[in-house]
Design an enzyme around this catalytic site. Structure first.
Site, PDB file in Angstrom:
ATOM      1  N   ASP A   9      13.636   3.060  10.179  1.00  0.00           N
ATOM      2  CA  ASP A   9      12.564   2.184  10.793  1.00  0.00           C
ATOM      3  C   ASP A   9      11.910   2.837  11.749  1.00  0.00           C
ATOM      4  O   ASP A   9      12.335   3.811  12.611  1.00  0.00           O
ATOM      5  CB  ASP A   9      13.664   1.222  11.543  1.00  0.00           C
ATOM      6  CG  ASP A   9      12.884   0.153  12.448  1.00  0.00           C
ATOM      7  OD1 ASP A   9      12.011   0.650  12.858  1.00  0.00           O
ATOM      8  OD2 ASP A   9      13.586  -0.532  12.952  1.00  0.00           O
ATOM      9  N   TYR A  28      -3.131  -6.096  17.658  1.00  0.00           N
ATOM     10  CA  TYR A  28      -3.151  -5.058  16.356  1.00  0.00           C
ATOM     11  C   TYR A  28      -4.509  -4.293  16.399  1.00  0.00           C
ATOM     12  O   TYR A  28      -4.547  -3.254  15.982  1.00  0.00           O
ATOM     13  CB  TYR A  28      -3.324  -6.009  15.295  1.00  0.00           C
ATOM     14  CG  TYR A  28      -3.099  -5.562  13.863  1.00  0.00           C
ATOM     15  CD1 TYR A  28      -2.053  -5.098  13.436  1.00  0.00           C
ATOM     16  CD2 TYR A  28      -4.502  -5.786  13.077  1.00  0.00           C
ATOM     17  CE1 TYR A  28      -2.066  -4.439  12.036  1.00  0.00           C
ATOM     18  CE2 TYR A  28      -4.397  -5.153  11.892  1.00  0.00           C
ATOM     19  CZ  TYR A  28      -3.551  -4.747  11.196  1.00  0.00           C
ATOM     20  OH  TYR A  28      -3.567  -4.161  10.212  1.00  0.00           O
ATOM     21  N   ILE A  38       0.769  -1.000  -0.042  1.00  0.00           N
ATOM     22  CA  ILE A  38      -0.044   0.177   0.021  1.00  0.00           C
ATOM     23  C   ILE A  38       1.015   1.088  -0.006  1.00  0.00           C
ATOM     24  O   ILE A  38       0.601   2.333  -0.584  1.00  0.00           O
ATOM     25  CB  ILE A  38      -1.023  -0.056   1.125  1.00  0.00           C
ATOM     26  CG1 ILE A  38      -2.078  -1.156   1.054  1.00  0.00           C
ATOM     27  CG2 ILE A  38      -1.692   1.158   1.454  1.00  0.00           C
ATOM     28  CD1 ILE A  38      -2.823  -1.301   2.236  1.00  0.00           C
ATOM     29  N   THR A  70      -1.554  -7.536  -0.708  1.00  0.00           N
ATOM     30  CA  THR A  70      -0.062  -7.275  -0.703  1.00  0.00           C
ATOM     31  C   THR A  70       0.800  -8.406   0.053  1.00  0.00           C
ATOM     32  O   THR A  70       0.138  -9.319   0.404  1.00  0.00           O
ATOM     33  CB  THR A  70       0.064  -6.051   0.533  1.00  0.00           C
ATOM     34  OG1 THR A  70      -0.355  -6.610   1.756  1.00  0.00           O
ATOM     35  CG2 THR A  70      -0.779  -4.803   0.266  1.00  0.00           C
ATOM     36  N   ASN A 104       2.187   4.904   7.065  1.00  0.00           N
ATOM     37  CA  ASN A 104       1.697   3.625   6.563  1.00  0.00           C
ATOM     38  C   ASN A 104       1.974   2.335   7.420  1.00  0.00           C
ATOM     39  O   ASN A 104       1.349   1.762   7.190  1.00  0.00           O
ATOM     40  CB  ASN A 104       2.085   3.733   4.956  1.00  0.00           C
ATOM     41  CG  ASN A 104       1.766   2.274   4.302  1.00  0.00           C
ATOM     42  OD1 ASN A 104       0.655   1.950   4.160  1.00  0.00           O
ATOM     43  ND2 ASN A 104       2.832   1.678   4.233  1.00  0.00           N
ATOM     44  N   ASN A 164     -13.649  -4.339  13.672  1.00  0.00           N
ATOM     45  CA  ASN A 164     -13.939  -5.757  13.542  1.00  0.00           C
ATOM     46  C   ASN A 164     -13.733  -6.289  14.959  1.00  0.00           C
ATOM     47  O   ASN A 164     -12.757  -5.777  15.859  1.00  0.00           O
ATOM     48  CB  ASN A 164     -13.248  -6.692  12.536  1.00  0.00           C
ATOM     49  CG  ASN A 164     -14.080  -6.300  11.273  1.00  0.00           C
ATOM     50  OD1 ASN A 164     -14.932  -5.960  11.089  1.00  0.00           O
ATOM     51  ND2 ASN A 164     -13.064  -6.609  10.527  1.00  0.00           N
ATOM     52  N   ASP A 196      11.602   3.490   4.176  1.00  0.00           N
ATOM     53  CA  ASP A 196      11.241   2.076   4.653  1.00  0.00           C
ATOM     54  C   ASP A 196      12.719   1.625   5.378  1.00  0.00           C
ATOM     55  O   ASP A 196      13.686   2.101   5.191  1.00  0.00           O
ATOM     56  CB  ASP A 196      11.055   1.232   3.200  1.00  0.00           C
ATOM     57  CG  ASP A 196      10.360   0.128   3.650  1.00  0.00           C
ATOM     58  OD1 ASP A 196       9.292   0.085   3.140  1.00  0.00           O
ATOM     59  OD2 ASP A 196      10.651  -1.003   4.323  1.00  0.00           O
ATOM     60  N   GLY A 241       1.712  -6.672  12.993  1.00  0.00           N
ATOM     61  CA  GLY A 241       1.217  -7.324  13.881  1.00  0.00           C
ATOM     62  C   GLY A 241      -0.131  -8.215  13.507  1.00  0.00           C
ATOM     63  O   GLY A 241      -0.253  -8.543  12.360  1.00  0.00           O
ATOM     64  N   SER A 300      -7.281   0.161   9.897  1.00  0.00           N
ATOM     65  CA  SER A 300      -7.468  -1.323   9.170  1.00  0.00           C
ATOM     66  C   SER A 300      -8.966  -1.442   9.586  1.00  0.00           C
ATOM     67  O   SER A 300      -9.508  -0.849  10.712  1.00  0.00           O
ATOM     68  CB  SER A 300      -6.580  -2.148   9.892  1.00  0.00           C
ATOM     69  OG  SER A 300      -7.189  -3.623   9.716  1.00  0.00           O
TER      70      SER A 300
HETATM   71  N1  LIG Z   1      -2.852  -5.663   3.137  1.00  0.00           N
HETATM   72  C1  LIG Z   1      -3.993  -5.638   4.030  1.00  0.00           C
HETATM   73  O1  LIG Z   1      -4.702  -6.345   3.890  1.00  0.00           O
HETATM   74  C2  LIG Z   1      -4.215  -4.531   5.153  1.00  0.00           C
HETATM   75  C3  LIG Z   1      -5.315  -4.359   5.781  1.00  0.00           C
HETATM   76  C4  LIG Z   1      -5.458  -3.588   6.538  1.00  0.00           C
HETATM   77  C5  LIG Z   1      -4.524  -2.512   6.757  1.00  0.00           C
HETATM   78  N2  LIG Z   1      -3.354  -2.715   6.409  1.00  0.00           N
HETATM   79  C6  LIG Z   1      -2.292  -1.648   6.903  1.00  0.00           C
HETATM   80  O2  LIG Z   1      -1.766  -1.203   5.789  1.00  0.00           O
HETATM   81  C7  LIG Z   1      -0.384  -0.881   5.776  1.00  0.00           C
HETATM   82  C8  LIG Z   1       0.533  -1.397   4.862  1.00  0.00           C
HETATM   83  O3  LIG Z   1       0.303  -2.863   4.739  1.00  0.00           O
HETATM   84  P1  LIG Z   1       0.709  -3.725   3.509  1.00  0.00           P
HETATM   85  O4  LIG Z   1      -0.186  -4.674   3.474  1.00  0.00           O
HETATM   86  O5  LIG Z   1       1.188  -2.794   2.478  1.00  0.00           O
HETATM   87  O6  LIG Z   1       2.291  -4.414   4.031  1.00  0.00           O
HETATM   88  P2  LIG Z   1       3.264  -4.977   3.092  1.00  0.00           P
HETATM   89  O7  LIG Z   1       3.812  -6.097   4.163  1.00  0.00           O
HETATM   90  O8  LIG Z   1       3.008  -5.149   1.826  1.00  0.00           O
HETATM   91  O9  LIG Z   1       4.707  -3.718   3.046  1.00  0.00           O
HETATM   92  C9  LIG Z   1       4.801  -3.109   4.281  1.00  0.00           C
HETATM   93  C10 LIG Z   1       6.188  -2.178   3.998  1.00  0.00           C
HETATM   94  O10 LIG Z   1       6.652  -1.710   5.470  1.00  0.00           O
HETATM   95  C11 LIG Z   1       8.020  -1.680   5.651  1.00  0.00           C
HETATM   96  N3  LIG Z   1       8.173  -1.903   7.028  1.00  0.00           N
HETATM   97  C12 LIG Z   1       7.656  -2.799   7.893  1.00  0.00           C
HETATM   98  N4  LIG Z   1       7.931  -2.392   9.099  1.00  0.00           N
HETATM   99  C13 LIG Z   1       8.716  -1.045   8.941  1.00  0.00           C
HETATM  100  C14 LIG Z   1       9.311  -0.162  10.032  1.00  0.00           C
HETATM  101  N5  LIG Z   1       9.381  -0.776  11.394  1.00  0.00           N
HETATM  102  N6  LIG Z   1       9.849   0.725   9.478  1.00  0.00           N
HETATM  103  C15 LIG Z   1       9.827   1.265   8.342  1.00  0.00           C
HETATM  104  N7  LIG Z   1       9.347   0.181   7.287  1.00  0.00           N
HETATM  105  C16 LIG Z   1       8.772  -0.885   7.746  1.00  0.00           C
HETATM  106  C17 LIG Z   1       8.187  -3.113   4.871  1.00  0.00           C
HETATM  107  O11 LIG Z   1       9.668  -3.086   4.570  1.00  0.00           O
HETATM  108  C18 LIG Z   1       7.383  -3.042   3.684  1.00  0.00           C
HETATM  109  O12 LIG Z   1       8.043  -2.089   2.498  1.00  0.00           O
HETATM  110  C19 LIG Z   1      -0.010  -1.428   7.384  1.00  0.00           C
HETATM  111  O13 LIG Z   1      -0.351  -0.326   8.287  1.00  0.00           O
HETATM  112  C20 LIG Z   1      -1.261  -2.518   7.669  1.00  0.00           C
HETATM  113  O14 LIG Z   1      -1.633  -2.543   8.816  1.00  0.00           O
HETATM  114  C21 LIG Z   1      -3.106  -3.518   5.646  1.00  0.00           C
END
Ligand SMILES: NC(=O)c1ccc[n+]([C@@H]2O[C@H](COP(=O)([O-])OP(=O)(O)OC[C@H]3O[C@@H](n4cnc5c(N)ncnc54)[C@H](O)[C@@H]3O)[C@@H](O)[C@H]2O)c1
Length: 259
Positions: free
Chosen positions: A68, A162, A23, A197, A95, A154, A42, A99, A149
């Site tokens: 980080d 989380y 995302i 993702t 973003n 939910n 990142d 967890g 999220s």
């Molecule tokens: N994918 C889903 O279904 C979903 C649903 C609800 C919420 N979200 C939320 O969307 C956001 C992004 O999720 P995603 O699915 O794109 O994840 P993803 O795993 O595809 O990508 C996450 C990115 O964040 C980076 N990252 C992780 N921990 C980090 C840290 N401590 N510092 C810096 N970078 C870090 C990773 O290297 C990666 O590039 C999150 O907050 C997640 O909770 C995702």
């Protein structure tokens, strides 16, 4: 009505945390496509550089910064480097989050693991807001977008850290809107449903997908660009009177891990 500036991000600088993949990457791409200078931050610097290169190859303007979000000195460095490179910060996409994944039964985790989820999902967002706000106020334009999220509303087993951290993001966003509004800084949150993702791929099975779609009126799971569309809306001048809101982008339904 002059619509020409509604989505115009030219001259504005956006920081996206976790911008290398998923995302965050789609958010970087859409913000750059509408003219913003984008900081792909990142803790996976190699992937961040790849994403930044792709954006620049497509005519956008971006840099990659190693950060980080759980380390305060990395957040300070992110803001300082962004200012040194681009001279202003108008948009922040908080973003990074993690967890959940049905692994948080109170019978299995300890309080340190619970704390870590809040450090990553809540404390880092609050701190980055604090660091960027003075720059946004100076720029005369500010939009902060926090990634929440569907888990924030939910109720499911083994996801209490989380889910409660994401609920905290929703209410933190509503409250910070009052702190930052007078400085013309808007702050909103997005609650994605199940979005395809890497993070989702670690738990998704064909059976689970089928179960999720039973409760989803638009008969597919989300793509990263579906969420990025909401990021663009909140980042751009079109939403200049929208603050303190949480929008759920979820195909009109809900997808949980235990259906
Ligand atoms: N994918 C889903 O279904 C979903 C649903 C609800 C919420 N979200 C939320 O969307 C956001 C992004 O999720 P995603 O699915 O794109 O994840 P993803 O795993 O595809 O990508 C996450 C990115 O964040 C980076 N990252 C992780 N921990 C980090 C840290 N401590 N510092 C810096 N970078 C870090 C990773 O290297 C990666 O590039 C999150 O907050 C997640 O909770 C995702």
């Amino acid at each position: 009505m002059d619509t020409s500036k509604f989505f115009d991000l030219k001259g504005k600088t956006a920081i996206v945390t976790g911008g290398a993949n998923g995302i965050g990457k789609a958010s970087c791409e859409i913000l750059a496509a509408f003219g913003a200078n984008v900081v792909v931050s990142d803790y996976n610097l190699e992937d961040a550089k790849k994403t930044s290169k792709e954006i620049n190859g497509n005519g956008g303007k971006s840099i990659a910064i190693d950060c980080d979000v759980t380390k305060d000195e990395a957040l300070v460095n992110l803001v300082d480097k962004t200012m040194a490179e681009f001279g202003s910060i108008e948009i922040l996409v908080n973003n990074v989050g993690g967890g959940g994944a049905g692994k948080e039964s109170p019978y299995d985790i300890d309080v340190e693991q619970f704390k870590k989820v809040f450090e990553m999902n809540v404390f880092s967002m609050w701190r980055l807001c604090q660091l960027v706000a003075p720059h946004m106020e100076k720029a005369g334009y500010g939009s902060i977008i926090n990634m929440s999220s569907m888990a924030s509303i939910n109720k499911s087993p083994a996801i209490s850290a989380y889910a409660s951290s994401k609920a905290a993001i929703n209410h933190m966003t509503r409250n910070l809107a009052f702190d930052y509004g007078p400085a013309n800084i808007r702050i909103n949150a997005i609650g994605p449903g199940a979005t395809k993702t890497h993070a989702l791929s670690t738990v998704l099975t064909p059976e689970l997908e089928k179960a999720m779609l039973k409760h989803t009126p638009i008969k597919r799971l989300g793509e990263a660009e579906d969420i990025a569309g909401a990021v663009l809306y909140f980042a751009a001048p079109i939403s200049s009177w929208t603050s303190g809101q949480v929008i759920f982008v979820n195909g009109g339904g809900e997808q949980t891990l235990d259906m």
